[in-house]
Design an enzyme around this catalytic site. Structure first.
Site, PDB file in Angstrom:
ATOM      1  N   SER A 185     -28.303 -16.794  47.756  1.00 48.16           N
ATOM      2  CA  SER A 185     -26.970 -16.432  47.280  1.00 48.16           C
ATOM      3  C   SER A 185     -26.883 -16.757  45.793  1.00 48.16           C
ATOM      4  O   SER A 185     -27.711 -17.502  45.261  1.00 48.16           O
ATOM      5  CB  SER A 185     -25.898 -17.185  48.070  1.00 48.16           C
ATOM      6  OG  SER A 185     -26.198 -18.568  48.152  1.00 48.16           O
ATOM      7  N   THR A 210     -16.387 -19.110  41.732  1.00 52.13           N
ATOM      8  CA  THR A 210     -15.762 -20.436  41.626  1.00 52.13           C
ATOM      9  C   THR A 210     -14.252 -20.333  41.417  1.00 52.13           C
ATOM     10  O   THR A 210     -13.701 -19.267  41.134  1.00 52.13           O
ATOM     11  CB  THR A 210     -16.383 -21.262  40.484  1.00 52.13           C
ATOM     12  OG1 THR A 210     -16.115 -20.598  39.250  1.00 52.13           O
ATOM     13  CG2 THR A 210     -17.882 -21.420  40.664  1.00 52.13           C
ATOM     14  N   HIS A 238     -14.585 -19.578  46.217  1.00 54.42           N
ATOM     15  CA  HIS A 238     -14.469 -21.024  46.357  1.00 54.42           C
ATOM     16  C   HIS A 238     -12.986 -21.329  46.542  1.00 54.42           C
ATOM     17  O   HIS A 238     -12.129 -20.633  45.996  1.00 54.42           O
ATOM     18  CB  HIS A 238     -14.953 -21.736  45.091  1.00 54.42           C
ATOM     19  CG  HIS A 238     -16.436 -21.690  44.907  1.00 54.42           C
ATOM     20  ND1 HIS A 238     -17.139 -22.693  44.268  1.00 54.42           N
ATOM     21  CD2 HIS A 238     -17.355 -20.765  45.270  1.00 54.42           C
ATOM     22  CE1 HIS A 238     -18.423 -22.386  44.252  1.00 54.42           C
ATOM     23  NE2 HIS A 238     -18.578 -21.212  44.844  1.00 54.42           N
ATOM     24  N   ARG A 284     -13.339 -30.092  47.564  1.00 55.01           N
ATOM     25  CA  ARG A 284     -12.220 -30.898  47.090  1.00 55.01           C
ATOM     26  C   ARG A 284     -11.798 -30.390  45.714  1.00 55.01           C
ATOM     27  O   ARG A 284     -10.634 -30.217  45.427  1.00 55.01           O
ATOM     28  CB  ARG A 284     -12.609 -32.377  46.994  1.00 55.01           C
ATOM     29  CG  ARG A 284     -11.409 -33.274  46.721  1.00 55.01           C
ATOM     30  CD  ARG A 284     -11.813 -34.636  46.231  1.00 55.01           C
ATOM     31  NE  ARG A 284     -12.286 -34.569  44.858  1.00 55.01           N
ATOM     32  CZ  ARG A 284     -12.509 -35.636  44.106  1.00 55.01           C
ATOM     33  NH1 ARG A 284     -12.330 -36.834  44.594  1.00 55.01           N
ATOM     34  NH2 ARG A 284     -12.931 -35.508  42.873  1.00 55.01           N
ATOM     35  N   HIS A 295     -22.778 -38.152  45.121  1.00 52.79           N
ATOM     36  CA  HIS A 295     -21.612 -37.712  44.350  1.00 52.79           C
ATOM     37  C   HIS A 295     -21.295 -38.759  43.279  1.00 52.79           C
ATOM     38  O   HIS A 295     -21.300 -39.960  43.552  1.00 52.79           O
ATOM     39  CB  HIS A 295     -20.407 -37.550  45.288  1.00 52.79           C
ATOM     40  CG  HIS A 295     -19.244 -36.854  44.647  1.00 52.79           C
ATOM     41  ND1 HIS A 295     -18.432 -37.476  43.721  1.00 52.79           N
ATOM     42  CD2 HIS A 295     -18.767 -35.603  44.784  1.00 52.79           C
ATOM     43  CE1 HIS A 295     -17.501 -36.621  43.323  1.00 52.79           C
ATOM     44  NE2 HIS A 295     -17.671 -35.479  43.946  1.00 52.79           N
ATOM     45  N   LYS A 338     -17.096 -33.767  56.511  1.00 57.07           N
ATOM     46  CA  LYS A 338     -16.854 -32.365  56.133  1.00 57.07           C
ATOM     47  C   LYS A 338     -17.495 -31.416  57.144  1.00 57.07           C
ATOM     48  O   LYS A 338     -16.888 -30.424  57.553  1.00 57.07           O
ATOM     49  CB  LYS A 338     -17.449 -32.072  54.753  1.00 57.07           C
ATOM     50  CG  LYS A 338     -16.665 -32.611  53.599  1.00 57.07           C
ATOM     51  CD  LYS A 338     -17.141 -32.051  52.274  1.00 57.07           C
ATOM     52  CE  LYS A 338     -18.427 -32.639  51.799  1.00 57.07           C
ATOM     53  NZ  LYS A 338     -18.675 -32.426  50.368  1.00 57.07           N
ATOM     54  N   HIS A 353     -29.356 -21.289  46.475  1.00 56.86           N
ATOM     55  CA  HIS A 353     -28.100 -20.804  45.910  1.00 56.86           C
ATOM     56  C   HIS A 353     -28.227 -20.929  44.397  1.00 56.86           C
ATOM     57  O   HIS A 353     -28.311 -22.034  43.864  1.00 56.86           O
ATOM     58  CB  HIS A 353     -26.942 -21.662  46.435  1.00 56.86           C
ATOM     59  CG  HIS A 353     -25.584 -21.261  45.946  1.00 56.86           C
ATOM     60  ND1 HIS A 353     -24.907 -20.172  46.447  1.00 56.86           N
ATOM     61  CD2 HIS A 353     -24.757 -21.825  45.024  1.00 56.86           C
ATOM     62  CE1 HIS A 353     -23.723 -20.072  45.836  1.00 56.86           C
ATOM     63  NE2 HIS A 353     -23.613 -21.056  44.971  1.00 56.86           N
TER      64      HIS A 353
END
Length: 279
Positions: free
Chosen positions: A7, A40, A68, A98, A140, A156, A257
């Protein structure tokens, strides 16, 4: 190559010139036949209309597209309205995040974490959407610990995600270690590797500082040594990233991706290198 899920990501253009340029880029990248294009969504939903417009244009050209959707700054009512709008246009795929706080924002909105957004999407729309969530092989940047970060990822997925896409990285071991840890924690959805082509050293350093992606020291020093020699940066970048992609696919990554940055050349060069090496 054919068995993998490829993708390509775009961001919504902000000008008429950008829109025209993206049309040409998308036409070029469509020749690679990706499974879908994702688009996005700006901080606090700041590009919401641009995201939808770009997605609809991709779909009108006969391609699958995934907007997104970030929940920071959103209310249940505003997210519900977006979901209804997406459904009415026949959009079936969603990347649920988020999202980042826009500058100057306090922590606002009714959703604090992506798992709450995924739960809400499922409660509102059942199985209508194929939902992708984000994964962070190098942890993260705001996580308290790798363990906390993995627990957040598991939440998630358990909330109803179908698959995950990682932040970009240049260390294949970080990806494989993350996938192993996720599987041990009970995750069984595909975790697609996010790939950032290397075309501009300064830009890459800035992005990586922001998102916590590590550039291995030997890669960083080599890139820095090229100075303004953009041809050498791109050539070396293509070697590094195509080797990374081959290692990921050989090691069992379900797909890639590509973060295209609304450019066609680097992603196409990577793709062609991968195809020629898999024949």
């Amino acid at each position: 190559m054919a068995n993998h899920n490829f993708s390509i990501e775009f961001f919504p253009p902000k000008t008429a010139e950008g829109t025209e340029k993206l049309r040409l880029v998308r036409a070029k990248l469509s020749e690679l036949h990706p499974k879908y294009f994702s688009v996005t969504f700006g901080a606090g939903g700041s590009t919401q209309q641009g995201t939808l417009d770009t997605v609809l244009e991709i779909m009108a050209a006969g391609e699958e597209a995934a907007p997104h959707l970030s929940c920071i700054g959103g209310t249940r009512e505003s997210i519900r309205a977006i979901l209804q709008q997406y459904k009415s246009h026949g959009i079936k795929r969603l990347v649920a995040l988020r999202g980042d706080l826009p500058s100057g924002y306090g922590m606002s909105g009714e959703f604090r974490y992506a798992n709450e957004l995924v739960e809400f999407v499922r409660a509102e729309t059942g199985d209508w959407f194929h939902i992708e969530v984000a994964a962070y092989p190098e942890v993260h940047p705001q996580a308290r610990s790798p363990q906390d970060d993995m627990q957040a990822f598991v939440r998630k997925v358990n909330a109803g995600a179908n698959a995950a896409i990682t932040q970009y990285f240049y260390n294949a071991d970080a990806y494989f270690h993350f996938v192993d840890a996720a599987q041990k924690a009970g995750v069984n959805v595909p975790i697609v590797a996010g790939i950032m082509p290397i075309t501009n050293y300064t830009q890459l350093m800035r992005f990586s500082d922001m998102c916590g992606a590590e550039i291995p020291r030997w890669v960083r020093l080599k890139l820095a040594s090229f100075g303004d020699d953009s041809a050498s940066i791109k050539s070396f970048g293509l070697d590094v990233v195509s080797d990374l992609c081959q290692r990921l696919l050989a090691g069992g990554a379900p797909g890639l991706h590509f973060y295209s940055m609304n450019q066609a050349v680097a992603t196409t060069a990577l793709w062609n290198r991968l195809v020629s090496n898999s024949v």
